[in-house]
Scaffold this active site. Structure first.
Site, mmCIF file in Angstrom:
data_model
loop_
_atom_site.group_PDB
_atom_site.id
_atom_site.type_symbol
_atom_site.label_atom_id
_atom_site.label_comp_id
_atom_site.label_asym_id
_atom_site.label_seq_id
_atom_site.Cartn_x
_atom_site.Cartn_y
_atom_site.Cartn_z
ATOM 1 N N TYR A 48 -48.887 -53.217 26.653
ATOM 2 C CA TYR A 48 -48.936 -52.824 28.074
ATOM 3 C C TYR A 48 -50.076 -53.483 28.843
ATOM 4 O O TYR A 48 -50.184 -53.294 30.052
ATOM 5 C CB TYR A 48 -49.034 -51.299 28.187
ATOM 6 C CG TYR A 48 -47.838 -50.597 27.583
ATOM 7 C CD1 TYR A 48 -46.579 -50.712 28.175
ATOM 8 C CD2 TYR A 48 -47.947 -49.847 26.414
ATOM 9 C CE1 TYR A 48 -45.471 -50.101 27.621
ATOM 10 C CE2 TYR A 48 -46.847 -49.215 25.853
ATOM 11 C CZ TYR A 48 -45.614 -49.350 26.456
ATOM 12 O OH TYR A 48 -44.511 -48.736 25.911
ATOM 13 N N ASN A 99 -41.063 -45.988 37.117
ATOM 14 C CA ASN A 99 -41.161 -46.323 35.700
ATOM 15 C C ASN A 99 -41.062 -44.994 34.958
ATOM 16 O O ASN A 99 -42.056 -44.273 34.829
ATOM 17 C CB ASN A 99 -42.473 -47.025 35.373
ATOM 18 C CG ASN A 99 -42.541 -47.413 33.903
ATOM 19 O OD1 ASN A 99 -41.739 -46.946 33.092
ATOM 20 N ND2 ASN A 99 -43.500 -48.258 33.552
ATOM 21 N N ASP A 112 -29.544 -37.842 36.984
ATOM 22 C CA ASP A 112 -28.795 -37.053 37.980
ATOM 23 C C ASP A 112 -29.596 -36.902 39.266
ATOM 24 O O ASP A 112 -29.043 -37.001 40.366
ATOM 25 C CB ASP A 112 -28.466 -35.658 37.417
ATOM 26 C CG ASP A 112 -27.315 -35.683 36.419
ATOM 27 O OD1 ASP A 112 -26.582 -36.696 36.381
ATOM 28 O OD2 ASP A 112 -27.159 -34.698 35.681
ATOM 29 N N HIS A 125 -40.161 -51.502 34.116
ATOM 30 C CA HIS A 125 -40.840 -51.315 32.835
ATOM 31 C C HIS A 125 -41.852 -52.439 32.677
ATOM 32 O O HIS A 125 -41.524 -53.615 32.938
ATOM 33 C CB HIS A 125 -39.850 -51.351 31.665
ATOM 34 C CG HIS A 125 -38.840 -50.255 31.746
ATOM 35 N ND1 HIS A 125 -39.137 -48.964 31.373
ATOM 36 C CD2 HIS A 125 -37.572 -50.250 32.206
ATOM 37 C CE1 HIS A 125 -38.065 -48.201 31.583
ATOM 38 N NE2 HIS A 125 -37.114 -48.959 32.094
HETATM 39 C C1 DQA Z 1 -42.123 -48.412 29.365
HETATM 40 C C2 DQA Z 1 -41.167 -48.705 28.213
HETATM 41 C C3 DQA Z 1 -40.692 -47.399 27.574
HETATM 42 O O1 DQA Z 1 -39.796 -47.683 26.506
HETATM 43 C C4 DQA Z 1 -41.865 -46.637 27.028
HETATM 44 O O2 DQA Z 1 -41.428 -45.390 26.499
HETATM 45 C C5 DQA Z 1 -42.963 -46.454 28.012
HETATM 46 C C6 DQA Z 1 -43.289 -47.551 28.920
HETATM 47 C C7 DQA Z 1 -42.699 -49.710 29.966
HETATM 48 O O3 DQA Z 1 -43.254 -49.628 31.062
HETATM 49 O O4 DQA Z 1 -42.631 -50.771 29.352
HETATM 50 O O5 DQA Z 1 -43.642 -45.450 28.004
HETATM 51 O O6 DQA Z 1 -41.421 -47.761 30.387
#
Ligand code: DQA
Length: 172
Positions: A48, A99, A112, A125
């Site tokens: 990340y 996100n 929903d 993401h």
């Molecule tokens: C995420 C990807 C998701 O699979 C994960 O559970 C996250 C972060 C991303 O920003 O890459 O918490 O949403």
């Protein structure tokens, strides 16, 4: 002698009418972040990155300002709270960047809620979920999203705001 009774001031139309609100006010975009994104900077930085949630908010605020948009930037670890914010956006916002983090892959209720708001939604993401574990390849939220951006780090939020600026301009 004449005397005047001061009538209570009617609230501006834009405060009471969601349609007028969207047309009259600077477009407000809700930027919503799901669980564990409060840990950005320390959470799996190899996936990340090193930037924090505050850094992300600054990037979004600066991008929005440059586009003449306003943002409401929030993060929660709670599914119900995320859903309440999506419902709130229906009255207050012109569009949503979301996100949903782990709830992307599990939450029919969040899908929903997003389907019900009738606003443009872009799902973001930070990581490329398609190169990761199989359970991350499916997102319920994507069914409710006009667009999905993944794998571009924090820049994905910037691109989502730029896309929404174009979409909102086309809608006017
Ligand atoms: C995420 C990807 C998701 O699979 C994960 O559970 C996250 C972060 C991303 O920003 O890459 O918490 O949403």
């Amino acid at each position: 002698m004449l005397s005047f009774t001061r009538l209570p001031r009617a609230p501006p139309l834009a405060e009471t009418n969601p349609v007028c609100y969207r047309l009259c006010m600077t477009s407000l975009i809700y930027v919503l972040n799901g669980p564990n994104l409060n840990l950005l900077g320390t959470r799996e930085p190899e996936i990340y990155g090193a930037g924090t949630l505050d850094d992300l908010e600054t990037l979004c605020a600066e991008t929005a300002e440059g586009l003449g948009l306003a943002i409401e930037f929030r993060q929660t670890n709670l599914e119900g709270e995320l859903i309440t914010w999506v419902q709130e956006a229906r009255q207050k916002a012109a569009a949503i960047v979301i996100n949903p983090a782990g709830y992307s892959h599990t939450s029919i209720a969040l899908m929903d809620a997003l389907l019900s708001v009738e606003l443009p939604v872009i799902e973001v993401h930070i990581s490329n979920v398609h190169t990761r574990e199989k359970f991350r390849h499916h997102s319920y939220v994507s069914r409710a999203a006009q667009g999905v951006i993944c794998g571009l780090g924090f820049a994905g939020y910037r691109l989502a705001l730029i896309a929404l600026s174009d979409i909102l301009e086309e809608d006017q």
